[in-house]
Design a protein around this motif. Structure first.
Motif, PDB file in Angstrom:
ATOM      1  N   ALA A  61       2.152  -4.967   3.085  1.00 43.54           N
ATOM      2  CA  ALA A  61       1.141  -5.739   3.827  1.00 43.54           C
ATOM      3  C   ALA A  61       1.358  -7.236   3.681  1.00 43.54           C
ATOM      4  O   ALA A  61       1.081  -8.005   4.604  1.00 43.54           O
TER       5      ALA A  61
ATOM      6  N   GLU B 233      -1.284 -12.145  13.986  1.00 46.76           N
ATOM      7  CA  GLU B 233      -1.993 -11.106  14.723  1.00 46.76           C
ATOM      8  C   GLU B 233      -2.551 -10.063  13.760  1.00 46.76           C
ATOM      9  O   GLU B 233      -2.208 -10.044  12.581  1.00 46.76           O
ATOM     10  N   SER B 234      -3.343  -9.173  14.306  1.00 46.83           N
ATOM     11  CA  SER B 234      -3.898  -8.091  13.510  1.00 46.83           C
ATOM     12  C   SER B 234      -2.775  -7.309  12.827  1.00 46.83           C
ATOM     13  O   SER B 234      -1.775  -6.980  13.471  1.00 46.83           O
ATOM     14  N   GLY B 235      -2.904  -7.086  11.536  1.00 48.99           N
ATOM     15  CA  GLY B 235      -1.895  -6.332  10.795  1.00 48.99           C
ATOM     16  C   GLY B 235      -0.802  -7.196  10.190  1.00 48.99           C
ATOM     17  O   GLY B 235       0.084  -6.690   9.505  1.00 48.99           O
ATOM     18  N   SER B 236      -0.857  -8.523  10.402  1.00 49.17           N
ATOM     19  CA  SER B 236       0.209  -9.397   9.888  1.00 49.17           C
ATOM     20  C   SER B 236       0.106  -9.604   8.375  1.00 49.17           C
ATOM     21  O   SER B 236       1.058 -10.051   7.748  1.00 49.17           O
ATOM     22  N   GLY B 237      -1.049  -9.306   7.810  1.00 49.58           N
ATOM     23  CA  GLY B 237      -1.188  -9.394   6.355  1.00 49.58           C
ATOM     24  C   GLY B 237      -2.076 -10.523   5.870  1.00 49.58           C
ATOM     25  O   GLY B 237      -2.289 -10.684   4.672  1.00 49.58           O
ATOM     26  N   LYS B 238      -2.620 -11.308   6.801  1.00 41.17           N
ATOM     27  CA  LYS B 238      -3.386 -12.489   6.388  1.00 41.17           C
ATOM     28  C   LYS B 238      -4.648 -12.122   5.598  1.00 41.17           C
ATOM     29  O   LYS B 238      -4.958 -12.755   4.595  1.00 41.17           O
ATOM     30  N   SER B 239      -5.347 -11.066   6.036  1.00 37.41           N
ATOM     31  CA  SER B 239      -6.560 -10.681   5.298  1.00 37.41           C
ATOM     32  C   SER B 239      -6.213 -10.099   3.936  1.00 37.41           C
ATOM     33  O   SER B 239      -6.986 -10.254   2.977  1.00 37.41           O
ATOM     34  N   THR B 240      -5.069  -9.442   3.841  1.00 32.62           N
ATOM     35  CA  THR B 240      -4.627  -8.915   2.541  1.00 32.62           C
ATOM     36  C   THR B 240      -4.449 -10.065   1.554  1.00 32.62           C
ATOM     37  O   THR B 240      -4.895  -9.988   0.406  1.00 32.62           O
TER      38      THR B 240
ATOM     39  N   VAL C  43       3.247   0.594   3.115  1.00 29.22           N
ATOM     40  CA  VAL C  43       3.012  -0.575   3.961  1.00 29.22           C
ATOM     41  C   VAL C  43       3.155  -1.836   3.104  1.00 29.22           C
ATOM     42  O   VAL C  43       2.407  -2.023   2.143  1.00 29.22           O
TER      43      VAL C  43
ATOM     44  N   ARG D 108      -7.877 -11.252   0.574  1.00 26.18           N
ATOM     45  CA  ARG D 108      -8.587 -10.309  -0.316  1.00 26.18           C
ATOM     46  C   ARG D 108      -8.014 -10.351  -1.728  1.00 26.18           C
ATOM     47  O   ARG D 108      -8.750 -10.246  -2.700  1.00 26.18           O
TER      48      ARG D 108
ATOM     49  N   SER E  39       6.041  -3.541   9.077  1.00 29.42           N
ATOM     50  CA  SER E  39       5.755  -3.693   7.645  1.00 29.42           C
ATOM     51  C   SER E  39       5.746  -2.323   6.959  1.00 29.42           C
ATOM     52  O   SER E  39       5.399  -2.227   5.788  1.00 29.42           O
TER      53      SER E  39
ATOM     54  N   GLU F 232     -11.827 -15.201   9.117  1.00 27.94           N
ATOM     55  CA  GLU F 232     -12.277 -15.062  10.508  1.00 27.94           C
ATOM     56  C   GLU F 232     -13.762 -15.443  10.630  1.00 27.94           C
ATOM     57  O   GLU F 232     -14.584 -14.651  11.091  1.00 27.94           O
TER      58      GLU F 232
ATOM     59  N   TYR G 151       0.863  -1.183   0.000  1.00 30.38           N
ATOM     60  CA  TYR G 151       0.000   0.000   0.000  1.00 30.38           C
ATOM     61  C   TYR G 151       0.894   1.226   0.000  1.00 30.38           C
ATOM     62  O   TYR G 151       1.736   1.381   0.890  1.00 30.38           O
TER      63      TYR G 151
HETATM   64  N1  LIG Z   1      -6.277  -0.122   2.246  1.00 28.02           N
HETATM   65  C1  LIG Z   1      -5.168  -0.049   2.971  1.00 28.02           C
HETATM   66  N2  LIG Z   1      -4.353   1.033   2.907  1.00 28.02           N
HETATM   67  C2  LIG Z   1      -3.213   1.104   3.623  1.00 28.02           C
HETATM   68  N3  LIG Z   1      -2.782   0.113   4.442  1.00 28.02           N
HETATM   69  C3  LIG Z   1      -3.543  -0.980   4.559  1.00 28.02           C
HETATM   70  C4  LIG Z   1      -4.770  -1.133   3.829  1.00 28.02           C
HETATM   71  N4  LIG Z   1      -5.300  -2.346   4.148  1.00 28.02           N
HETATM   72  C5  LIG Z   1      -4.454  -2.915   5.029  1.00 28.02           C
HETATM   73  N5  LIG Z   1      -3.403  -2.110   5.272  1.00 28.02           N
HETATM   74  C6  LIG Z   1      -2.259  -2.402   6.151  1.00 28.02           C
HETATM   75  O1  LIG Z   1      -1.682  -3.615   5.725  1.00 28.02           O
HETATM   76  C7  LIG Z   1      -1.232  -4.376   6.848  1.00 28.02           C
HETATM   77  C8  LIG Z   1      -1.856  -5.753   6.807  1.00 28.02           C
HETATM   78  O2  LIG Z   1      -3.254  -5.645   6.988  1.00 28.02           O
HETATM   79  P1  LIG Z   1      -4.226  -6.900   7.000  1.00 28.02           P
HETATM   80  O3  LIG Z   1      -5.635  -6.399   7.125  1.00 28.02           O
HETATM   81  O4  LIG Z   1      -3.908  -7.796   5.896  1.00 28.02           O
HETATM   82  O5  LIG Z   1      -3.797  -7.622   8.341  1.00 28.02           O
HETATM   83  P2  LIG Z   1      -4.502  -8.774   9.106  1.00 28.02           P
HETATM   84  O6  LIG Z   1      -3.438  -9.661   9.596  1.00 28.02           O
HETATM   85  O7  LIG Z   1      -5.533  -9.406   8.301  1.00 28.02           O
HETATM   86  O8  LIG Z   1      -5.159  -8.016  10.323  1.00 28.02           O
HETATM   87  P3  LIG Z   1      -6.692  -7.874  10.703  1.00 28.02           P
HETATM   88  O9  LIG Z   1      -7.055  -9.177  11.306  1.00 28.02           O
HETATM   89  O10 LIG Z   1      -6.691  -6.735  11.672  1.00 28.02           O
HETATM   90  O11 LIG Z   1      -7.407  -7.547   9.414  1.00 28.02           O
HETATM   91  C9  LIG Z   1      -1.600  -3.567   8.068  1.00 28.02           C
HETATM   92  O12 LIG Z   1      -0.465  -2.829   8.456  1.00 28.02           O
HETATM   93  C10 LIG Z   1      -2.697  -2.655   7.583  1.00 28.02           C
HETATM   94  O13 LIG Z   1      -2.695  -1.439   8.315  1.00 28.02           O
END
Ligand SMILES: Nc1ncnc2c1ncn2[C@@H]1O[C@H](COP(=O)(O)OP(=O)(O)OP(=O)(O)O)[C@@H](O)[C@H]1O
Length: 278
Positions: A42, A61-68, A40, A71, A32, A198, A14
């Motif tokens: 991600a 954990e939250s922010g580790s990138g798994k949802s990215t 970022v 998606r 990251s 999740e 990002y």
């Molecule tokens: N649209 C976006 N613009 C900028 N940064 C983003 C965007 N989406 C996610 N990020 C960043 O990318 C990193 C990974 O996010 P991601 O949502 O994949 O994490 P996650 O492990 O799934 O956490 P969560 O469970 O909180 O969703 C984080 O630092 C998040 O802030």
């Protein structure tokens, strides 16, 4: 057995896409966020395969990138790099991440389904349970009202939603029941690949346990290739055979779920496992 879904070199940055955004990010740097550009990173260099009937977990954990990762594979957003192949699309020869938006949306009708944490992403809450499922069946070419209704009833039965609620708007359902309808809709056209983001987070513990039980049975019975994203090792343990641990956008460890829970190697995995064991 051969893969149903294969992902190679997936990355999503990002912000500034300049290669200078990579150095200084990742687990060894504890962030990251690029010190050079502020972008970022991600997810980076993520690769995996999932076979029919197999479930792979992605934990972190939250922010580790798994949802990215989820998606990008689902087509909800475009990766910065990497490719993905579906055995059920062009026999796995076409990179589905490179398809145009229309073609990607069509994959979601019957090749790849997603179950989101929030049922509002997967369902129209103002439409009935049966109507939500019918919408997915119609998108795949279903036209015969009686057959659509029959299949919707079959799916609600499969996901243990009382048939008496079939014509009620989903908005009137409890959280657990909404999630069951979302699962029913996701399975409507028998997709070979199912992505679960999740799926039980946010539900009360006893309700979550019921949905997890249902998912475990379905994954065992349906032969679908599943990817389960969760911050909770308990969920991963229940649903998956293999797992990938992500931290600061990178995969730090992969292995069989049982073995990784028994003997995690990476300090971060050790921390996650200890937290899950309470
Ligand atoms: N649209 C976006 N613009 C900028 N940064 C983003 C965007 N989406 C996610 N990020 C960043 O990318 C990193 C990974 O996010 P991601 O949502 O994949 O994490 P996650 O492990 O799934 O956490 P969560 O469970 O909180 O969703 C984080 O630092 C998040 O802030």
């Amino acid at each position: 057995m051969s893969w149903a879904l294969k992902v190679d070199g997936l990355g999503r940055v990002y912000g500034d896409q300049d290669p200078r955004s990579l150095p200084g990010t990742g687990p060894e740097h504890g962030t990251s966020v690029s010190p050079a550009t502020g972008a970022v990173v991600a997810a980076w260099d993520v690769a995996f395969e999932v076979a029919p009937g197999e479930a792979l977990g992605i934990v972190g954990e939250s922010g580790s990138g798994k949802s990215t990762v989820m998606r990008c594979v689902a087509g909800d957003e475009r990766p910065s790099r990497g490719s993905a192949y579906l055995r059920g699309y062009d026999d796995g020869r076409t990179d589905v991440l490179a398809l145009d938006d229309g073609a990607r949306r069509r994959l979601r009708v019957d090749r790849v389904s997603v179950v989101y944490q929030d049922p509002a992403y997967g369902l129209d809450l103002d439409t009935s349970a049966g109507g939500n499922i019918a919408e997915r069946l119609t998108a795949a070419g279903g036209r015969h009202f009686g057959r659509i209704r029959e299949r919707a009833a079959e799916l609600l039965e499969l996901t243990e939603v009382p048939l008496s609620r079939m014509d009620d708007p989903v908005r009137t359902f409890s959280g657990g029941m909404r999630q069951r309808v979302q699962i029913a809709k996701a399975l409507a056209n028998r997709p070979p690949v199912l992505l679960l983001d999740e799926p039980t987070t946010g539900l009360d513990a006893s309700v979550a346990a019921g949905v997890l039980d249902l998912l475990r049975n379905l994954l065992e019975r349906l032969g679908v290739a599943a990817v389960v994203v969760s911050h909770d090792f308990g969920v991963i343990e229940m649903l998956t055979r293999r797992v990938m641990v992500m931290q600061h956008g990178r995969v730090v460890e992969t292995g069989l779920t049982d073995q990784l829970l028994e003997d995690p190697q990476h300090p971060y995995s050790q921390r996650l496992v200890a937290a899950a064991r309470g």
